[in-house]
Structure formats: structure tokens, C-alpha cells
Design a protein around this motif. Structure first.
Motif, PDB file in Angstrom:
ATOM      1  N   LEU A  88      26.240  21.400  17.121  1.00 36.58           N
ATOM      2  CA  LEU A  88      24.861  21.662  17.557  1.00 36.58           C
ATOM      3  C   LEU A  88      24.908  22.583  18.778  1.00 36.58           C
ATOM      4  N   PRO A  89      24.991  23.892  18.540  1.00 37.35           N
ATOM      5  CA  PRO A  89      25.320  24.802  19.649  1.00 37.35           C
ATOM      6  C   PRO A  89      24.303  24.813  20.788  1.00 37.35           C
ATOM      7  N   LYS A  90      23.026  24.586  20.528  1.00 34.29           N
ATOM      8  CA  LYS A  90      22.044  24.661  21.602  1.00 34.29           C
ATOM      9  C   LYS A  90      22.048  23.412  22.493  1.00 34.29           C
ATOM     10  N   GLY A  91      22.686  22.324  22.010  1.00 33.34           N
ATOM     11  CA  GLY A  91      22.611  21.063  22.751  1.00 33.34           C
ATOM     12  C   GLY A  91      21.338  20.303  22.420  1.00 33.34           C
ATOM     13  N   TYR A  92      20.518  20.853  21.537  1.00 35.87           N
ATOM     14  CA  TYR A  92      19.338  20.139  21.024  1.00 35.87           C
ATOM     15  C   TYR A  92      19.020  20.670  19.639  1.00 35.87           C
ATOM     16  N   GLN A  93      18.347  19.834  18.878  1.00 31.27           N
ATOM     17  CA  GLN A  93      17.898  20.215  17.542  1.00 31.27           C
ATOM     18  C   GLN A  93      16.388  20.393  17.598  1.00 31.27           C
ATOM     19  N   ILE A  94      15.882  21.481  17.028  1.00 33.96           N
ATOM     20  CA  ILE A  94      14.424  21.630  16.971  1.00 33.96           C
ATOM     21  C   ILE A  94      13.926  20.794  15.797  1.00 33.96           C
ATOM     22  N   SER A  95      13.068  19.825  16.135  1.00 34.97           N
ATOM     23  CA  SER A  95      12.583  18.877  15.141  1.00 34.97           C
ATOM     24  C   SER A  95      11.113  18.592  15.456  1.00 34.97           C
ATOM     25  N   GLN A  96      10.588  17.534  14.880  1.00 35.42           N
ATOM     26  CA  GLN A  96       9.207  17.152  15.171  1.00 35.42           C
ATOM     27  C   GLN A  96       9.192  15.691  15.554  1.00 35.42           C
ATOM     28  N   PHE A  97       8.518  15.354  16.647  1.00 38.95           N
ATOM     29  CA  PHE A  97       8.545  13.980  17.125  1.00 38.95           C
ATOM     30  C   PHE A  97       7.208  13.272  16.908  1.00 38.95           C
ATOM     31  N   ASP A  98       6.247  13.518  17.808  1.00 41.86           N
ATOM     32  CA  ASP A  98       5.009  12.729  17.736  1.00 41.86           C
ATOM     33  C   ASP A  98       3.899  13.369  16.919  1.00 41.86           C
ATOM     34  N   LEU A  99       4.024  14.667  16.580  1.00 44.64           N
ATOM     35  CA  LEU A  99       2.986  15.303  15.765  1.00 44.64           C
ATOM     36  C   LEU A  99       3.625  15.969  14.551  1.00 44.64           C
ATOM     37  N   PRO A 100       4.148  15.180  13.606  1.00 41.65           N
ATOM     38  CA  PRO A 100       4.794  15.768  12.425  1.00 41.65           C
ATOM     39  C   PRO A 100       3.769  16.494  11.552  1.00 41.65           C
ATOM     40  N   LEU A 101       4.245  17.367  10.687  1.00 39.20           N
ATOM     41  CA  LEU A 101       3.298  18.140   9.882  1.00 39.20           C
ATOM     42  C   LEU A 101       2.616  17.313   8.800  1.00 39.20           C
ATOM     43  N   SER A 102       3.155  16.112   8.538  1.00 40.61           N
ATOM     44  CA  SER A 102       2.489  15.253   7.550  1.00 40.61           C
ATOM     45  C   SER A 102       2.873  13.810   7.777  1.00 40.61           C
ATOM     46  N   GLU A 103       2.003  12.904   7.347  1.00 38.31           N
ATOM     47  CA  GLU A 103       2.296  11.469   7.464  1.00 38.31           C
ATOM     48  C   GLU A 103       1.478  10.666   6.461  1.00 38.31           C
ATOM     49  N   LYS A 104       1.852   9.406   6.322  1.00 40.96           N
ATOM     50  CA  LYS A 104       1.104   8.433   5.498  1.00 40.96           C
ATOM     51  C   LYS A 104       0.882   8.891   4.058  1.00 40.96           C
ATOM     52  N   GLY A 105       1.953   9.137   3.341  1.00 41.91           N
ATOM     53  CA  GLY A 105       1.827   9.479   1.932  1.00 41.91           C
ATOM     54  C   GLY A 105       2.389   8.365   1.056  1.00 41.91           C
TER      55      GLY A 105
END
Lengths: 491, 97
Positions: A88-105
Motif C-alpha cells: 500500500l504505497p500511499k500508507g492509506y487506501q482510498i475507500s468509503q467510510f460513512d457515506l458509501p455510494l449505496s446501502e440497504k439492498g
């Protein structure tokens, strides 16, 4: 189920979306290139580089989320998940935490073999994130360095997280099969597990009834499963293992020693083994990525996506059963082959007017041909229309089913039409006079059969059918049988 | 808002920073000052202010899904402390590598 416990399973599936370029930069996502030839300052985290979101990745993610019956929030954003790892070269992964693009399916699973009742499996969320690189331990050098290939770094992944609604390894397998089929129909991923395009982690524990009330065993996350079959086996193993450990130690979730642990599936030994765990999730120190701006989605966009999904597997299975009168099992087999094969089937069934017959021919003859040659229906040289012509001849009594198979093979081998293939095989309809002569001769030559039939043993006539076929391969066995019985009656 | 020495120690571990006792002392004080300064913001009444996810009022910045040339491998590996012309080399990663 006779086990004294209930199995509780939730799955996390990472799907590689089929974009040409990475999530935040223009490097290729092609698999199998020489190590470290598909990287750039953005994906290897050089200072001063800036990520820019791939439009297609967002579109594919939204399409999948809508097909999974998810709610699509109007606004979504990107977060940094921090941890140190060489891949993981940046020392962080770009992801989604509290506002994901979708939920509750949800995704409905069913089993055409009836091992469980159809049920919706709730989806907590589906979010986008970037993949990490690949680390390989140098076996030759023994305890030497690990080698890092960053080609995969930054490849778009959709992480689909289910609620722990699955109650058996069989249900888990069904969920994965259905998810993969859906992704195939949506054409958003190639779902190749060998190449890492689809990865599965499973969370599993047991709810056990005891005289003192129900207890739960500590949750285990199982990783390193390289096929759906491996997932099923690993979960079978893990359920049994947890029950045995509980019987031995009595350790339950939340008690000392009852924290969540990670285990890896060892395919060779067919067991799960403990794995060293990374930092606790609270230590990932998520925060909004200041390099990326939020993405908004309108209700109209979501409706347009929904309208463009096409007929999905669940709806298609239902239509095949209703419109073409095929069994749930047949509908399942056909739909599992993908949209192109279903289109072939429906065209065939429409033209020959017999859904069951069409299903039999597609599942047995067409699929066998395709599987033997490892080709798709697109490369099957007999059109649905031509095959329908052949089925009509069989229905009309001009051909027996087994002769029909010979004709199909001849059509496939030579590319000829039904009629030409029949001529080539020397198949022509046998006229009534010819047939009567043949049957008369057979009866004269087999007085014992005649006697048996007269005494009521109608089965005896079967012996004549074989003889008739060896004299003239074009005769229809049903007609021979009928005519012989009629002639004997008159004798 | 003060930050404890223990918290600073934990954060330094997560950031892979090795701090001496004296440095830990200094950092705890300095981080405490920074957090205290930021804490001033909580005096503002933000009831009528929309929460925002980003400092810029911009959204939906995309690029097309087009492949662009990547770095030459030699160039990509050039700054690595250790490599073998194909891969980066790092101290052995054990466990789930």
C-alpha cells in the motif's frame, strides 16, 4: 439440520470492476503484465500527485448497486483508510467510510433443488475502493525479502457487504453464485477468481441452544478462499470446528478470549488456520480525502440506470417458467448459462412452439456441444431457426429423437441445412406401403412374437423394432410398434 | 482539549514513528496546544450551517476511462531503497502476504 446450533454467516465480496484504466489514474488494469509496468505517480503515491475519479468505475458501481436493490444516497464521498503495509504505497487506501455510494439492498437466493426456501439476503452496503498491490514472498531466497508488484494498486473494487443472514454454507454458496450471475448479466466484472477479480471473505459464528439459554461463539473471519467450492468447504469446516472448541472450552463471544479472530483456509490441508490480524478497525483513522471531491447522484440518474438494467436473472427465471412452461430446475440451468443462451432458447421455443422440448435440446445437445469444445453459444453454428426446423420434423414423426441427434451433429459438422443433412445421412421418410411390407415380413419371420402378443404379452413386439431398424434405419419405432400390433390383431 | 501521553504514544505507533520519552513529552504538549486552538471553533453557532464533506463547493469531477502511458519500470523503481529491476524488495512480509 440436526446440528444443535444455527450457523450465522455474512459475506464480504470484493469485485473488480471491468474498467480499462484504474480508479484514480490512467494506468491500465490489464491482468498478467510484467510486474511494475502499470504504475504512475498517482497510484504509487508520489508526493504532489492528485487522483481523479474514473467516470466508468462510478457508473459500473452504481449499476450494480441499483441491481442489488440498494438505496442510492444523493451524495457520496471518499475517505482515507490508514494502515502501513508494503503493498500500500500511499500508507492509506482510498475507500468509503460513512457515506458509501449505496446501502440497504438485498439479493434474493433460491435453490432449484429445494434445499432451502427462497429468501432475501440483506446487503448492508456496496462501496467503491482502490485495490492494493501484490506481495510475494521469495521462496527461492528462503527467509529473504518480499517482492512487491504494484500493477494492481488502484484498480477499482466494489465491496459488497451482506448482513449475517446466511444460515448454512449451502446458502452462502447460493448467494455467491447468484451474485456472480447478476454481475455477469450486468457485464460489470469478469468475476475471475483465479485472477483475483472476485474475492470472498466470510464472517461466521454459531448460535447454540443450551439449557441456560442461547449463546454465541466468537466470530471468525475466514480468508484465502480461492473458489466458491472452497468457501463452502471452509465454512463447513469452520462451523464444526467452532462447535468442538465451544464444547471443549465453553468460550463465548464477548467473554475473555472470545474476541473476533481471523483464520485462513488451507486448501491443501482442508482446514482453517489462525492468521495474524492487522490493526483493529478503529485504528484505521478514516478521514475524508481532501484530494477528491464528493459525487452527487440525482433521482433521475438512478431511474435511468434502473431502466437500463435489462431483464435480470430472477425475473428471467420466472418468465421462462411462466411463458415456456419449463421446470424451475430447467429455468435455473438455462439462466445460469447467461443472457445469450437464454435468447437462443427463447427463439427456439418460440419457433418450435414447445418450451419443454426446446429446453431438453438446449440443455442436453447444445450445451454438451458447447462444453465439449469450450465455446459459447455465439460460436454455435446451427441457428435457433434451423434447430427449430429439426425439432418440427421430430414432432411431426419424420424423425426419431435419436436420428434427430444424428442430423444435428451432421448439421454442426458440415454446416448444412436440416434437409441437406438428412439427405446426406440417407434419411428419408419411409412410406406407408414400404413400412407395411417390412412389418409383414417381420411377423412372418417371428411366429413366436405373434403368439406371445396374441396371448396378451404386448411387450414381445419390442423384439421386432430392433430388427426393423437394422433393416431400415429410417423407420420410426413408434410406427413399427403400432403397425405390427394392428397387423397381428388382424391375423 | 488535552491529549494524553498514552494517546500520543498509540498514534505514534500507528504512524510508525519512534519517539523518545523527551519527544513524547514535547509532542503531547504541542498536539494538545493544536487541538486546543482548533477547539475554539466549537464556540461558533453552526446550527444553521450545512455540514460539508469537502472544503471546496465542487462535486462530480471525473475523467474518462482512457488508458494512458504508465511510468517506465526503471523510473518507477528508481527511488526505492531496494529493488531487483522487476519488483520492489522489502523486509519479509509474513502471514497473509
Amino acid at each position: 439440520m440436526t446440528e444443535p446450533y444455527t450457523i450465522i454467516i455474512g459475506l464480504e465480496v470484493h469485485v473488480q470492476l471491468s474498467t480499462a484504466s484504474k480508479l484514480f489514474c490512467g494506468c491500465s488494469t490489464a491482468f498478467g503484465s510484467p510486474a511494475n509496468t502499470q504504475t504512475c505517480p498517482v497510484c504509487i503515491g508520489m508526493p504532489g500527485s492528485l487522483p481523479v475519479m474514473n467516470r466508468e468505475a462510478m457508473a459500473l458501481a452504481l449499476k450494480t448497486a441499483v441491481a442489488l436493490n440498494c438505496e442510492i444516497p444523493r451524495r457520496t464521498k471518499w475517505d482515507r483508510k490508514q494502515y502501513y503495509y508494503p503493498d500500500l504505497p500511499k500508507g492509506y487506501q482510498i475507500s468509503q467510510f460513512d457515506l458509501p455510494l449505496s446501502e440497504k439492498g438485498y439479493l434474493t437466493i433460491s435453490d432449484s433443488r429445494g434445499r432451502f426456501e427462497p429468501k432475501p439476503i440483506r446487503i448492508i452496503r456496496a462501496h467503491l475502493e482502490e485495490d492494493a498491490g501484490k506481495s510475494m514472498h521469495d521462496e527461492v531466497a528462503g527467509k529473504g525479502d518480499s517482492r512487491i508488484d504494484l500493477n494492481r494498486t488502484g484498480t477499482p473494487l466494489l465491496e459488497v457487504v451482506s448482513e449475517p443472514d446466511l444460515r448454512s454454507p449451502v446458502e452462502a454458496r447460493a448467494y455467491l453464485d447468484e451474485l456472480k450471475l447478476l454481475l455477469n448479466y450486468l457485464d460489470v466484472s469478469d468475476c475471475n477468481m483465479q485472477e483475483g477479480s472476485l474475492r470472498v471473505d466470510a464472517n461466521i459464528n454459531l448460535h447454540i441452544d443450551t439449557p441456560e439459554g442461547p449463546v454465541a461463539t466468537p466470530i471468525v473471519e475466514v480468508k484465502n478462499m480461492n473458489s466458491f467450492r472452497a468457501v463452502e468447504r471452509a465454512l463447513d469446516f469452520e462451523a464444526q470446528r467452532q462447535y468442538e472448541v465451544w464444547q471443549e472450552t465453553g468460550t463465548i463471544m464477548g467473554a475473555p478470549g472470545g474476541h473476533k479472530t481471523t483464520r485462513g483456509w488451507d486448501e491443501t490441508a482442508q482446514v482453517t488456520v489462525p492468521q495474524r490480524t492487522k490493526e483493529e478497525s478503529s485504528d484505521y483513522r478514516y478521514f475524508p480525502d481532501p484530494d477528491l471531491v464528493p459525487v452527487t447522484t440525482t433521482e433521475e440518474q438512478v431511474e435511468a440506470i434502473r431502466a437500463g438494467l435489462g431483464e435480470l436473472p430472477a425475473a428471467l427465471r420466472e418468465r421462462l417458467q411462466k411463458t415456456y412452461n419449463v421446470t424451475p430446475y430447467d429455468a435455473d440451468v438455462l439462466v445460469n448459462q447467461g443472457r445469450e443462451l437464454v435468447d437462443y432458447f427463447t427463439e427456439l421455443a418460440d419457433r418450435c412452439g414447445d418450451g419443454k422440448m426446446a429446453a431438453n435440446w438446449v440443455e442436453q445437445d447444445v450445451l454438451r456441444w458447447l462444453n465439449d469444445r469450450q465455446i459459447g453459444i455465439g460460436e454455435f453454428s446451427v441457428s435457433a431457426d434451423a434447430l427449430a426446423g429439426l425439432l418440427e420434423k421430430i414432432k411431426g414423426g419424420d424423425l426419431t429423437t435419436s436420428r434427430g441427434r444424428d442430423v444435428l451433429t451432421a448439421m454442426l459438422d458440415s454446416g448444412q441445412s436440416v434437409d441437406a443433412a438428412m439427405r446426406k445421412l440417407g434419411i428419408q421418410s419411409v412410406d406407408q406401403n414400404e413400412l407395411e411390407t417390412l412389418c409383414g415380413e417381420l411377423l412372418a419371420a417371428n411366429p413366436k412374437v405373434v403368439e406371445d402378443v396374441k396371448e396378451g404379452r404386448l411387450k414381445a413386439v419390442g423384439a421386432l423394432i430392433g430388427q426393423a431398424k437394422s433393416r431400415n434405419p429410417n423407420v420410426n419405432p413408434g410406427q413399427v410398434r403400432e403397425l405390427c400390433l394392428k397387423l397381428i390383431e388382424r391375423m | 482539549m488535552a491529549i494524553s501521553r498514552e494517546e500520543v504514544k498509540k498514534v505514534s505507533l500507528l504512524a510508525r514513528l519512534q519517539l523518545s520519552d523527551a519527544e513524547l513529552e514535547t509532542m503531547t504538549a504541542q498536539l494538545g496546544d493544536i487541538l486546543g486552538y482548533v477547539e475554539l471553533l466549537s464556540e461558533l453557532d453552526t446550527d444553521k450551517v450545512e455540514p460539508m464533506a469537502h472544503a471546496l463547493d465542487v462535486s462530480n469531477v471525473f475523467r474518462d476511462d482512457k488508458v494512458r502511458a504508465s511510468l517506465d519500470r526503471g523510473e518507477a523503481l528508481a527511488n526505492a531503497p531496494k529493488h531487483d529491476d522487476e519488483c520492489y524488495r522489502v523486509p519479509a512480509v509474513l502471514g497473509d502476504g
